[in-house]
Design a protein around this motif. Structure first.
Motif, PDB file in Angstrom:
ATOM      1  N   LEU A 134       2.343   3.142  -9.310  1.00  0.00           N
ATOM      2  CA  LEU A 134       1.574   2.497  -8.256  1.00  0.00           C
ATOM      3  C   LEU A 134       1.832   3.276  -6.971  1.00  0.00           C
ATOM      4  CD1 LEU A 134      -0.031  -0.155  -7.390  1.00  0.00           C
ATOM      5  CD2 LEU A 134       2.196  -0.935  -6.569  1.00  0.00           C
ATOM      6  N   VAL A 135       0.780   3.562  -6.212  1.00  0.00           N
ATOM      7  CA  VAL A 135       0.931   4.281  -4.951  1.00  0.00           C
ATOM      8  C   VAL A 135       0.544   3.365  -3.799  1.00  0.00           C
ATOM      9  CG1 VAL A 135       0.193   6.277  -3.590  1.00  0.00           C
ATOM     10  CG2 VAL A 135       0.500   6.506  -6.057  1.00  0.00           C
ATOM     11  N   VAL A 136       1.426   3.289  -2.789  1.00  0.00           N
ATOM     12  CA  VAL A 136       1.172   2.515  -1.573  1.00  0.00           C
ATOM     13  C   VAL A 136       1.383   3.481  -0.398  1.00  0.00           C
ATOM     14  CG1 VAL A 136       1.728   0.438  -0.244  1.00  0.00           C
ATOM     15  CG2 VAL A 136       2.070   0.448  -2.730  1.00  0.00           C
ATOM     16  N   PRO A 137       0.310   4.207  -0.006  1.00  0.00           N
ATOM     17  CA  PRO A 137       0.446   5.259   1.004  1.00  0.00           C
ATOM     18  C   PRO A 137       0.184   4.793   2.437  1.00  0.00           C
ATOM     19  CG  PRO A 137      -1.720   5.379   0.017  1.00  0.00           C
ATOM     20  CD  PRO A 137      -0.994   4.220  -0.654  1.00  0.00           C
ATOM     21  N   SER A 138       0.604   3.606   2.776  1.00  0.00           N
ATOM     22  CA  SER A 138       0.276   3.001   4.070  1.00  0.00           C
ATOM     23  C   SER A 138       0.660   3.870   5.258  1.00  0.00           C
ATOM     24  CB  SER A 138       0.967   1.654   4.217  1.00  0.00           C
ATOM     25  OG  SER A 138       0.349   0.707   3.395  1.00  0.00           O
ATOM     26  N   LEU A 139      -0.179   3.796   6.279  1.00  0.00           N
ATOM     27  CA  LEU A 139       0.059   4.499   7.536  1.00  0.00           C
ATOM     28  C   LEU A 139       0.579   3.549   8.616  1.00  0.00           C
ATOM     29  CD1 LEU A 139      -3.193   6.637   7.567  1.00  0.00           C
ATOM     30  CD2 LEU A 139      -0.872   7.387   7.014  1.00  0.00           C
ATOM     31  N   TRP A 140       0.735   2.289   8.266  1.00  0.00           N
ATOM     32  CA  TRP A 140       1.247   1.309   9.216  1.00  0.00           C
ATOM     33  C   TRP A 140       2.412   0.592   8.568  1.00  0.00           C
ATOM     34  CZ3 TRP A 140      -1.007  -4.130   9.946  1.00  0.00           C
ATOM     35  CH2 TRP A 140      -1.309  -4.705   8.723  1.00  0.00           C
ATOM     36  N   ASN A 146       3.645  -7.893  -1.671  1.00  0.00           N
ATOM     37  CA  ASN A 146       3.755  -8.538  -2.983  1.00  0.00           C
ATOM     38  C   ASN A 146       3.398  -7.589  -4.116  1.00  0.00           C
ATOM     39  OD1 ASN A 146       4.648 -10.978  -2.008  1.00  0.00           O
ATOM     40  ND2 ASN A 146       2.640 -11.943  -2.050  1.00  0.00           N
ATOM     41  N   VAL A 147       2.473  -6.660  -3.871  1.00  0.00           N
ATOM     42  CA  VAL A 147       2.048  -5.752  -4.929  1.00  0.00           C
ATOM     43  C   VAL A 147       3.232  -4.955  -5.476  1.00  0.00           C
ATOM     44  CG1 VAL A 147       1.365  -3.809  -3.443  1.00  0.00           C
ATOM     45  CG2 VAL A 147       0.221  -4.165  -5.641  1.00  0.00           C
ATOM     46  N   LEU A 148       4.213  -4.647  -4.644  1.00  0.00           N
ATOM     47  CA  LEU A 148       5.399  -3.941  -5.146  1.00  0.00           C
ATOM     48  C   LEU A 148       6.232  -4.843  -6.050  1.00  0.00           C
ATOM     49  CD1 LEU A 148       6.627  -1.865  -2.076  1.00  0.00           C
ATOM     50  CD2 LEU A 148       5.502  -1.045  -4.151  1.00  0.00           C
ATOM     51  N   LEU A 149       6.395  -6.092  -5.645  1.00  0.00           N
ATOM     52  CA  LEU A 149       7.156  -7.027  -6.476  1.00  0.00           C
ATOM     53  C   LEU A 149       6.458  -7.230  -7.821  1.00  0.00           C
ATOM     54  CD1 LEU A 149       8.061  -9.670  -3.738  1.00  0.00           C
ATOM     55  CD2 LEU A 149       9.417  -7.708  -4.501  1.00  0.00           C
ATOM     56  N   GLU A 150       5.142  -7.318  -7.786  1.00  0.00           N
ATOM     57  CA  GLU A 150       4.371  -7.491  -9.022  1.00  0.00           C
ATOM     58  C   GLU A 150       4.497  -6.254  -9.906  1.00  0.00           C
ATOM     59  OE1 GLU A 150       1.023 -10.375  -6.921  1.00  0.00           O
ATOM     60  OE2 GLU A 150       0.749  -8.200  -6.922  1.00  0.00           O
ATOM     61  N   ALA A 151       4.423  -5.078  -9.310  1.00  0.00           N
ATOM     62  CA  ALA A 151       4.557  -3.842 -10.086  1.00  0.00           C
ATOM     63  C   ALA A 151       5.937  -3.760 -10.722  1.00  0.00           C
ATOM     64  CB  ALA A 151       4.308  -2.624  -9.185  1.00  0.00           C
ATOM     65  N   PHE A 152       6.970  -4.040  -9.955  1.00  0.00           N
ATOM     66  CA  PHE A 152       8.327  -3.967 -10.499  1.00  0.00           C
ATOM     67  C   PHE A 152       8.528  -4.980 -11.617  1.00  0.00           C
ATOM     68  CE2 PHE A 152       9.875  -2.400  -6.084  1.00  0.00           C
ATOM     69  CZ  PHE A 152       9.348  -1.141  -6.337  1.00  0.00           C
TER      70      PHE A 152
END
Length: 188
Positions: A134-140, A146-152
């Protein structure tokens, strides 16, 4: 108003530090990670990882410039390997000009797909079962997505921008990797 608050609960150390710098006394802040209900997500046993000969990269979230989706598209375009598959999930109608820019950047590269939005924990579990990273390339500054918790929870590692609260969630070489904006991976 902060003088009248007895206790502040922060879901990340990052947000705690911001509150402290603002005006909240450190002894009034408690860092307590949020939990999420994973009943709808299902157990990884019900949605086991699906093997593939492709490298399956997924973005899940808002399709907006501040989320850095264009960084993912640009990076993918630099990789010539035909085994790369990038799926970008999110509402394609909210920021139509940005989506048009993404389509232009993607061009005719069939490995990168704007997949639109979906609802439901079962669909999320299915997408994550078919995802290698999963990639979360946020600039802010993200606080604690939650998407990270769901992925993990589904055994999916993440590649995230190395700032804000989300960087705290990723343990390099354990749950994923952190990407320094403008300059490569953080080495574990």
């Amino acid at each position: 108003r902060f003088d009248h608050i007895q206790q502040v609960i922060s879901p990340s150390q990052f947000l705690c530090d911001l509150h402290t710098r603002a005006v909240v006394a450190p002894d009034r802040i408690v860092v307590s990670r949020q939990g999420i209900e994973l009943v709808d997500l299902g157990m990884p046993k019900l949605f086991p990882k699906q093997p593939s000969d492709r490298v399956r990269v997924t973005y899940l979230g808002q399709i907006a410039e501040l989320k850095g989706v264009h960084l993912l598209v640009d990076a993918a375009r630099q990789i010539e390997d035909p085994r790369l598959q990038v799926r970008i999930f999110g509402d394609l109608t909210r920021f139509p000009d940005y989506v048009a820019q993404l389509r232009t950047r993607i061009g005719s590269d069939s490995r990168i797909v704007l997949s639109g939005a979906f609802k439901g924990g079962e669909r999320l579990a299915s997408v994550l079962a078919d995802t290698d990273v999963l990639v979360v390339p946020s600039l802010w500054y993200e606080n604690s997505p939650n998407v990270l918790l769901e992925a993990f929870a589904m055994g999916t590692p993440a590649l995230v921008s190395d700032f804000g609260g989300m960087a705290e969630l990723v343990k390099p070489a354990v749950t994923g990797l952190r990407l320094r904006l403008g300059g490569g991976l953080e080495r574990p």
